[in-house]
Design a protein around this motif. Structure first.
Motif, PDB file in Angstrom:
ATOM      1  N   ALA A 199       1.447  -1.353  -0.165  1.00  0.00           N
ATOM      2  CA  ALA A 199      -0.109   0.485  -0.162  1.00  0.00           C
ATOM      3  C   ALA A 199       0.892   1.240  -0.426  1.00  0.00           C
ATOM      4  O   ALA A 199       0.073   2.182  -0.637  1.00  0.00           O
ATOM      5  N   ASP A 200       2.221   1.386   0.944  1.00  0.00           N
ATOM      6  CA  ASP A 200       3.112   2.075   0.860  1.00  0.00           C
ATOM      7  C   ASP A 200       4.098   2.475  -0.079  1.00  0.00           C
ATOM      8  O   ASP A 200       4.817   3.743  -0.508  1.00  0.00           O
ATOM      9  N   ALA A 201       4.377   1.131  -1.280  1.00  0.00           N
ATOM     10  CA  ALA A 201       4.811   1.704  -1.724  1.00  0.00           C
ATOM     11  C   ALA A 201       4.973   2.741  -3.175  1.00  0.00           C
ATOM     12  O   ALA A 201       3.359   2.650  -3.983  1.00  0.00           O
ATOM     13  N   GLU A 202       5.706   3.215  -4.100  1.00  0.00           N
ATOM     14  CA  GLU A 202       5.706   4.078  -4.700  1.00  0.00           C
ATOM     15  C   GLU A 202       5.592   3.223  -6.395  1.00  0.00           C
ATOM     16  O   GLU A 202       5.518   3.754  -7.111  1.00  0.00           O
ATOM     17  N   THR A 203       5.784   2.038  -5.835  1.00  0.00           N
ATOM     18  CA  THR A 203       6.240   1.073  -7.112  1.00  0.00           C
ATOM     19  C   THR A 203       4.803  -0.015  -6.985  1.00  0.00           C
ATOM     20  O   THR A 203       4.519  -0.538  -6.203  1.00  0.00           O
ATOM     21  N   ASP A 204       4.927  -0.950  -8.260  1.00  0.00           N
ATOM     22  CA  ASP A 204       4.125  -2.011  -8.191  1.00  0.00           C
ATOM     23  C   ASP A 204       5.075  -2.899  -7.472  1.00  0.00           C
ATOM     24  O   ASP A 204       6.425  -3.083  -7.442  1.00  0.00           O
ATOM     25  N   GLY A 205       3.991  -3.885  -6.857  1.00  0.00           N
ATOM     26  CA  GLY A 205       4.566  -5.211  -6.245  1.00  0.00           C
ATOM     27  C   GLY A 205       4.005  -5.986  -6.586  1.00  0.00           C
ATOM     28  O   GLY A 205       2.786  -6.296  -7.065  1.00  0.00           O
ATOM     29  N   VAL A 206       3.954  -7.371  -5.608  1.00  0.00           N
ATOM     30  CA  VAL A 206       3.295  -8.700  -5.982  1.00  0.00           C
ATOM     31  C   VAL A 206       3.073  -9.073  -4.915  1.00  0.00           C
ATOM     32  O   VAL A 206       3.660  -9.069  -3.590  1.00  0.00           O
ATOM     33  N   LEU A 207       2.056  -9.653  -4.083  1.00  0.00           N
ATOM     34  CA  LEU A 207       1.098 -10.312  -3.215  1.00  0.00           C
ATOM     35  C   LEU A 207       1.447 -11.250  -3.173  1.00  0.00           C
ATOM     36  O   LEU A 207       1.149 -12.446  -4.332  1.00  0.00           O
ATOM     37  N   ALA A 208       2.144 -12.080  -3.001  1.00  0.00           N
ATOM     38  CA  ALA A 208       3.057 -14.059  -2.967  1.00  0.00           C
ATOM     39  C   ALA A 208       2.143 -14.403  -0.806  1.00  0.00           C
ATOM     40  O   ALA A 208       2.808 -14.101  -0.323  1.00  0.00           O
ATOM     41  N   LEU A 209       1.261 -15.733  -1.529  1.00  0.00           N
ATOM     42  CA  LEU A 209       0.415 -15.945  -0.302  1.00  0.00           C
ATOM     43  C   LEU A 209       0.687 -17.753  -0.027  1.00  0.00           C
ATOM     44  O   LEU A 209       0.670 -18.334  -1.808  1.00  0.00           O
ATOM     45  N   ILE A 210       1.202 -18.320   0.294  1.00  0.00           N
ATOM     46  CA  ILE A 210       0.642 -19.556   0.563  1.00  0.00           C
ATOM     47  C   ILE A 210      -0.755 -20.233   0.264  1.00  0.00           C
ATOM     48  O   ILE A 210      -1.625 -19.283   1.733  1.00  0.00           O
ATOM     49  N   THR A 211      -1.183 -20.769  -0.469  1.00  0.00           N
ATOM     50  CA  THR A 211      -2.856 -21.274  -0.595  1.00  0.00           C
ATOM     51  C   THR A 211      -2.913 -22.559  -0.309  1.00  0.00           C
ATOM     52  O   THR A 211      -4.119 -22.991  -0.846  1.00  0.00           O
ATOM     53  N   ALA A 212      -1.597 -23.425  -1.034  1.00  0.00           N
ATOM     54  CA  ALA A 212      -2.209 -24.932   0.299  1.00  0.00           C
ATOM     55  C   ALA A 212      -0.657 -25.466   0.713  1.00  0.00           C
ATOM     56  O   ALA A 212       0.361 -24.595   0.312  1.00  0.00           O
ATOM     57  N   VAL A 213      -0.875 -26.163   1.767  1.00  0.00           N
ATOM     58  CA  VAL A 213       0.173 -27.551   2.516  1.00  0.00           C
ATOM     59  C   VAL A 213       0.382 -28.082   2.298  1.00  0.00           C
ATOM     60  O   VAL A 213      -1.177 -28.453   2.399  1.00  0.00           O
ATOM     61  N   GLU A 214       0.918 -29.808   1.946  1.00  0.00           N
ATOM     62  CA  GLU A 214       0.887 -30.648   1.956  1.00  0.00           C
ATOM     63  C   GLU A 214       1.788 -31.002   2.773  1.00  0.00           C
ATOM     64  O   GLU A 214       2.976 -31.464   2.891  1.00  0.00           O
ATOM     65  N   GLY A 215       1.799 -31.409   3.954  1.00  0.00           N
ATOM     66  CA  GLY A 215       2.710 -32.041   4.981  1.00  0.00           C
ATOM     67  C   GLY A 215       3.274 -30.748   5.400  1.00  0.00           C
ATOM     68  O   GLY A 215       2.800 -29.898   6.424  1.00  0.00           O
ATOM     69  N   PRO A 216       4.517 -30.994   6.454  1.00  0.00           N
ATOM     70  CA  PRO A 216       4.963 -29.593   7.510  1.00  0.00           C
ATOM     71  C   PRO A 216       5.340 -28.616   6.678  1.00  0.00           C
ATOM     72  O   PRO A 216       5.521 -28.881   5.144  1.00  0.00           O
ATOM     73  N   SER A 217       5.239 -27.497   7.463  1.00  0.00           N
ATOM     74  CA  SER A 217       5.885 -26.427   6.321  1.00  0.00           C
ATOM     75  C   SER A 217       6.053 -25.356   7.502  1.00  0.00           C
ATOM     76  O   SER A 217       5.695 -25.586   8.782  1.00  0.00           O
ATOM     77  N   TYR A 218       7.470 -24.744   7.100  1.00  0.00           N
ATOM     78  CA  TYR A 218       7.683 -23.803   8.310  1.00  0.00           C
ATOM     79  C   TYR A 218       6.918 -22.712   8.622  1.00  0.00           C
ATOM     80  O   TYR A 218       6.362 -21.926   9.271  1.00  0.00           O
ATOM     81  N   ARG A 219       5.975 -22.190   7.929  1.00  0.00           N
ATOM     82  CA  ARG A 219       4.989 -21.266   7.700  1.00  0.00           C
ATOM     83  C   ARG A 219       3.632 -21.777   7.250  1.00  0.00           C
ATOM     84  O   ARG A 219       3.669 -22.734   7.061  1.00  0.00           O
ATOM     85  N   PRO A 220       2.655 -20.982   8.060  1.00  0.00           N
ATOM     86  CA  PRO A 220       1.557 -21.292   7.979  1.00  0.00           C
ATOM     87  C   PRO A 220       0.848 -20.847   6.407  1.00  0.00           C
ATOM     88  O   PRO A 220       0.773 -19.836   5.995  1.00  0.00           O
ATOM     89  N   LEU A 221      -0.884 -22.026   6.024  1.00  0.00           N
ATOM     90  CA  LEU A 221      -1.183 -21.784   4.909  1.00  0.00           C
ATOM     91  C   LEU A 221      -2.172 -20.121   5.663  1.00  0.00           C
ATOM     92  O   LEU A 221      -2.127 -19.447   6.481  1.00  0.00           O
ATOM     93  N   GLY A 222      -1.743 -19.351   4.408  1.00  0.00           N
ATOM     94  CA  GLY A 222      -2.539 -17.676   4.316  1.00  0.00           C
ATOM     95  C   GLY A 222      -0.543 -17.073   4.630  1.00  0.00           C
ATOM     96  O   GLY A 222      -1.150 -15.944   4.935  1.00  0.00           O
ATOM     97  N   ALA A 223       0.345 -17.224   5.098  1.00  0.00           N
ATOM     98  CA  ALA A 223       1.376 -16.336   4.959  1.00  0.00           C
ATOM     99  C   ALA A 223       1.769 -15.562   3.785  1.00  0.00           C
ATOM    100  O   ALA A 223       1.486 -16.081   2.488  1.00  0.00           O
ATOM    101  N   ALA A 224       1.722 -14.535   3.470  1.00  0.00           N
ATOM    102  CA  ALA A 224       1.921 -13.253   3.188  1.00  0.00           C
ATOM    103  C   ALA A 224       3.298 -12.727   2.755  1.00  0.00           C
ATOM    104  O   ALA A 224       3.818 -12.683   4.116  1.00  0.00           O
TER     105      ALA A 224
END
Length: 297
Positions: free
Chosen positions: A8-33
């Protein structure tokens, strides 16, 4: 929300990346951005560092193509040269140029401590801000739940109060220390802790309490407690606890009964507090109580 704020604050375009599926163990949870920018700047994380550089490469492509992109790492991934140490599988959805109006709405809701969810389409990206719901797919849309973080109201006097407030402050949880004792407030404020003098008994009427608020009392002189606890027990606070022995708890409960509290109200009150029983060291007590509160979130 760090990723949303950065976009929202950036002066340039950016990309929002999210974890939308997890199989097995994961370092970060589902929905992490995570937010990614063309200059290589990244805010947030999706792993322990093993995929971020490759995600950056795909994020650059998503910006050029102007459409969302889904990639997979670990189990079921075509990128056999990128291994996840945890041995699981991750689906990452990349959303280029998420609408600023929706990002700002998310920030408004966050500041108002209102729960919500980001509704993400694999084809269209960020579509709208949804009402509170669990994280996951529903009718073809991925919903990333965003709920208020724990907020702490800390009451009391002396070292236990100051150490606990310091621990919460260091962990960057929103908090407010309220005390009848000016020395306690002065020592706490020197560490940057938000403080307020209690000029009367009870909870100040302008102090807001929601269901993500935890209230903890660290008094040795328990006379101050009943009016504060009476007011707190009339709120939706997720945790209300008071320091003291079982004998102190019995006296406290009797005082609350005299103030009109019923058994169901009093049953919400934690005491003795903390996961470690009978600790007398302020540092250990602070860690014990914080762990108890966070275990209930």
């Amino acid at each position: 929300m760090d990723a949303i704020g950065a976009l929202a604050d950036a002066e340039t375009d950016g990309v929002l990346a999210l974890i939308t599926a997890v199989e097995g163990p994961s370092y970060r949870p589902l929905g992490a951005a995570m937010a990614l920018f063309p200059d290589g700047r990244r805010v947030g994380s999706l792993s322990s560092g093993c995929i971020e550089k490759d995600v950056q490469h795909h994020a650059d492509s998503a910006l050029v193509e102007g459409r969302p992109l889904q990639i997979r790492y670990g189990k079921g991934s075509p990128y056999f040269d990128i291994q996840l140490p945890c041995g699981g599988g991750l689906e990452i959805t990349l959303v280029p140029r998420p609408p600023l109006v929706l990002l700002h709405r998310a920030i408004e809701l966050r500041l108002a401590r209102e729960p919500f969810a980001l509704a993400i389409s694999p084809e269209r990206g960020l579509c709208y801000i949804a009402a509170d719901r669990p994280t996951g797919y529903d009718n073809g849309l991925f919903h990333a739940a965003v709920r208020p973080e724990p907020r702490f109201l800390i009451f009391g006097k002396g070292p236990e109060t100051i150490v606990f407030a310091g621990l919460v402050h260091s962990a960057q949880f929103p908090s407010l220390l309220l005390s009848h004792d000016e020395e306690t407030l002065e020592l706490a404020s020197e560490s940057g802790i938000a403080t307020r003098l209690l000029a009367r008994d009870g909870l100040p009427p302008d102090v807001s309490v929601d269901r993500w608020t935890a209230a903890v009392l660290f008094y040795h002189d328990h006379d101050h407690e009943p009016p504060i606890l009476r007011d707190l027990l009339r709120t939706d606070a997720c945790y209300i606890g008071a320091q003291g022995s079982r004998r102190a708890r019995e006296g406290r409960n009797a005082a609350l009964m005299r103030l009109g509290m019923c058994d169901a109200d009093i049953a919400r009150l934690k005491g003795p507090i903390g996961l470690i029983p009978s600790t007398r060291d302020p540092r250990t007590l602070a860690i014990s109580v914080l762990a108890e509160v966070l275990s209930l979130q």
